[in-house]
Design an enzyme around this catalytic site. Structure first.
Site, PDB file in Angstrom:
ATOM      1  N   GLU A 162      18.336  34.140  33.122  1.00  0.00           N
ATOM      2  CA  GLU A 162      18.832  33.859  34.464  1.00  0.00           C
ATOM      3  C   GLU A 162      17.636  33.726  35.399  1.00  0.00           C
ATOM      4  O   GLU A 162      16.733  34.570  35.385  1.00  0.00           O
ATOM      5  CB  GLU A 162      19.747  34.994  34.929  1.00  0.00           C
ATOM      6  CG  GLU A 162      20.209  34.878  36.367  1.00  0.00           C
ATOM      7  CD  GLU A 162      21.098  36.043  36.785  1.00  0.00           C
ATOM      8  OE1 GLU A 162      21.870  36.542  35.928  1.00  0.00           O
ATOM      9  OE2 GLU A 162      21.021  36.469  37.939  1.00  0.00           O
ATOM     10  N   GLU A 167      18.325  34.361  46.605  1.00  0.00           N
ATOM     11  CA  GLU A 167      19.479  35.170  46.965  1.00  0.00           C
ATOM     12  C   GLU A 167      19.169  35.936  48.236  1.00  0.00           C
ATOM     13  O   GLU A 167      18.033  36.299  48.509  1.00  0.00           O
ATOM     14  CB  GLU A 167      19.942  36.083  45.835  1.00  0.00           C
ATOM     15  CG  GLU A 167      18.928  36.988  45.226  1.00  0.00           C
ATOM     16  CD  GLU A 167      19.507  37.733  44.024  1.00  0.00           C
ATOM     17  OE1 GLU A 167      20.737  37.971  43.981  1.00  0.00           O
ATOM     18  OE2 GLU A 167      18.729  38.079  43.131  1.00  0.00           O
TER      19      GLU A 167
END
Length: 300
Positions: A162, A167
């Site tokens: 990932e 974010e």
């Protein structure tokens, strides 16, 4: 970005994986690469006024991780579009992923939530191995929101990797990046924060990007390198998990594990203060995406 809470617990309890080593002869990139139109593998400019479902899937309410306080739904109020000229600074149309207050919304598994929101991905429609993925994004100054732009591998998590390109958990002066792989997930050591210069924050348009090669992953904001993680760094903790195809994800979560860990807010919802709840009710919180572009080329 999106790991099951059990995985976080296991990561904390098991500690670091045994060290593995490898030797790579490929030189590290020290400057951003020049990408040409001919390198473009995938693009969505979001100018059509509707989601191109040949490129994107919309995630539904059966998906839930990280104690997030919303359910994802496929609806025009959570995955919506602004036309040319409707949002200052945008180049044409804009995708808006928007949380909506919906009291006691019930998911198929019986979970009740007070928020719904949008999450889209390219899984099974577009995936790539190595290259540059970038998006031009504008976000709200709102404590406890959790929008993200990231890449995820198919198969068992975290073995297929990932890459969290951006974010954001509601502190407007910074955004975060991270890698999750076999041996470094949950509280991963391969993580970094980018703090914006004075008079700049997430509420302005920024280009968030990653450049991914067989031996390193470079994160950039507005073309400037903010963090670099290498195969050697990862292999101190476990297996390099970035030799397999990844698909693109854009989502807007509300509250949950990462916001709560950052702000410590418990009420009225985990990670979300009342002020943000009121703004969601008014409809003035969203993540705006001007475009997404992915480039690739043959590796030397």
């Amino acid at each position: 970005m999106r790991l099951p809470l059990l995985a976080v617990t296991l990561a904390a309890s098991l500690g670091l994986a045994s060290c593995q080593t490898s030797v790579s002869s490929a030189p590290l990139m020290t400057q951003p690469q020049a990408w040409q139109d001919g390198d473009l593998l995938f693009a969505d400019e979001f100018n059509s006024g509707q989601l191109d479902r040949s490129k994107w899937n919309v995630v539904g309410p059966d998906f839930w991780v990280n104690n997030e306080q919303q359910a994802y739904i496929d609806a025009p109020e959570t995955v919506r579009f602004l036309g040319n000229g409707e949002l200052a600074g945008a180049d044409g149309g804009v995708l808006a992923l928007q949380p909506v207050f919906r009291k006691d919304f019930e998911t198929p598994d019986g979970r009740k939530v007070d928020f719904v929101s949008g999450r889209i991905n390219t899984r099974g429609k577009f995936e790539f191995t190595y290259g540059r993925a970038a998006a031009r994004i504008k976000m709200p100054d709102a404590v406890g929101v959790w929008p993200a732009f990231w890449l995820l591998g198919n198969g068992k998590w975290p073995e297929t990797g990932e890459i969290d390109i951006m974010e954001y958990v509601g502190e407007a002066d910074w955004t975060g990046v991270a890698l999750h792989g076999e041996g470094y997930f949950g509280e991963t050591p391969l993580v970094n924060k980018h703090f914006f210069p004075p008079e700049t924050d997430v509420t302005q348009w920024h280009e968030y990007a990653v450049e991914w090669t067989p031996d390193q992953i470079r994160f950039l904001v507005d073309g400037k390198l903010t963090y670099r993680a290498t195969r050697t760094m990862a292999e101190h903790y476990g297996k390099w998990s970035f030799d397999t195809p990844k698909f693109v994800i854009l989502n807007f979560a509300v509250g949950g594990a990462y916001p709560f860990k950052t702000n410590g807010i418990e009420k009225p919802y985990s990670g979300i203060p009342a002020s943000t709840v009121e703004r969601i009710k008014r409809g003035d919180i969203a993540m705006y995406v001007d475009w997404v572009r992915v480039y690739g080329r043959n590796q030397p």
